[in-house]
Design a protein around this motif. Structure first.
Motif, PDB file in Angstrom:
ATOM      1  N   THR A  13      -5.228  10.495  -9.147  1.00 44.84           N
ATOM      2  CA  THR A  13      -5.883  10.148  -8.050  1.00 44.84           C
ATOM      3  C   THR A  13      -7.223  10.590  -7.906  1.00 44.84           C
ATOM      4  N   ALA A  39      -4.984   4.103   3.550  1.00 48.82           N
ATOM      5  CA  ALA A  39      -3.563   3.708   3.259  1.00 48.82           C
ATOM      6  C   ALA A  39      -2.497   4.021   4.277  1.00 48.82           C
ATOM      7  N   SER A  40      -2.762   5.120   5.024  1.00 41.16           N
ATOM      8  CA  SER A  40      -1.981   5.711   6.205  1.00 41.16           C
ATOM      9  C   SER A  40      -2.259   5.211   7.386  1.00 41.16           C
ATOM     10  N   THR A  61     -10.403  12.060  -5.773  1.00 42.40           N
ATOM     11  CA  THR A  61     -10.793  12.515  -4.573  1.00 42.40           C
ATOM     12  C   THR A  61     -12.144  12.590  -4.481  1.00 42.40           C
ATOM     13  N   LYS A 121      -0.385  11.350  -9.096  1.00 40.90           N
ATOM     14  CA  LYS A 121      -1.120  11.824  -8.094  1.00 40.90           C
ATOM     15  C   LYS A 121      -2.086  12.554  -9.037  1.00 40.90           C
ATOM     16  N   ASP A 179      -8.050   8.449   5.106  1.00 45.46           N
ATOM     17  CA  ASP A 179      -6.931   7.901   4.519  1.00 45.46           C
ATOM     18  C   ASP A 179      -6.717   6.539   4.810  1.00 45.46           C
ATOM     19  N   GLN A 201       0.969  -1.123  -0.094  1.00 48.60           N
ATOM     20  CA  GLN A 201      -0.001   0.121   0.131  1.00 48.60           C
ATOM     21  C   GLN A 201       0.755   1.119  -0.044  1.00 48.60           C
ATOM     22  N   LYS A 202       1.962   1.045   0.755  1.00 45.68           N
ATOM     23  CA  LYS A 202       2.679   2.351   0.858  1.00 45.68           C
ATOM     24  C   LYS A 202       3.614   2.624  -0.532  1.00 45.68           C
ATOM     25  N   ALA A 243       2.620   6.383  -6.962  1.00 47.06           N
ATOM     26  CA  ALA A 243       1.557   6.485  -7.822  1.00 47.06           C
ATOM     27  C   ALA A 243       1.190   7.826  -8.645  1.00 47.06           C
ATOM     28  N   ALA A 253       2.416   1.728  -3.403  1.00 50.06           N
ATOM     29  CA  ALA A 253       1.495   2.313  -4.360  1.00 50.06           C
ATOM     30  C   ALA A 253       1.115   3.714  -4.145  1.00 50.06           C
ATOM     31  N   SER A 254       1.121   4.069  -2.687  1.00 52.10           N
ATOM     32  CA  SER A 254       1.115   5.701  -2.624  1.00 52.10           C
ATOM     33  C   SER A 254       2.214   6.347  -2.886  1.00 52.10           C
TER      34      SER A 254
END
Length: 143
Positions: free
Chosen positions: A63, A80-81, A65, A60, A78, A51-52, A58, A54-55
């Motif tokens: 993305t 992912a965090s 929103t 941006k 969020d 996941q990290k 990624a 991918a973030s």
């Protein structure tokens, strides 16, 4: 805020932290090999790193929103965090008469695999840092 060496640097440091935690957990399993009713523990962090990753890598601009149609609506979380590594009991082996299910062969094999990955990550971080250092050294010579 420090200098950002590369986008992968933070990811590799997180992986090193998780590998160190896993090494401690495996060492604890080995230390408790003779403790009655002890169940070996392990840590699963690959999903968190994926996941990290991918973030970090990624695009941006791609993305999506979440839209808020009213000012009183809550913002999206969020996810992912907020994800964390998962600890679990590794119970694939028969327990001995004292209820302990630590298998030293499994533990030493897992420790060796984890050490190899830790060493590979350390080497990658050194190489990443050396590349950054060589760029700085080369730019100081042209002045």
């Amino acid at each position: 805020m420090g200098i950002k060496v590369s986008r992968a640097h933070d990811l590799m440091q997180s992986a090193l932290d998780y590998r160190a935690a896993r090494q401690d957990m495996i060492a604890g399993n080995i230390a408790n090999a003779d403790t009655p009713f002890y169940r070996p523990r392990d840590i699963r962090f690959e999903e968190v790193l994926a996941q990290k990753s991918a973030s970090v890598f990624a695009d941006k601009s791609q993305t999506l929103t979440m839209s808020r149609t009213d000012g009183s609506h809550l913002e999206g979380a969020d996810t992912a965090s907020t994800s964390k590594p998962t600890t679990f009991f590794r119970d694939g082996h028969m327990a001995r008469n004292d209820g302990n299910s630590v298998d030293l062969d499994v533990e030493t094999t897992e420790m060796a695999k984890n050490s190899t990955m830790f060493n590979a990550l350390t080497a990658a971080l050194k190489k990443d840092s050396m590349l950054f250092k060589s760029v700085i050294d080369a730019s100081s010579k042209t002045s």
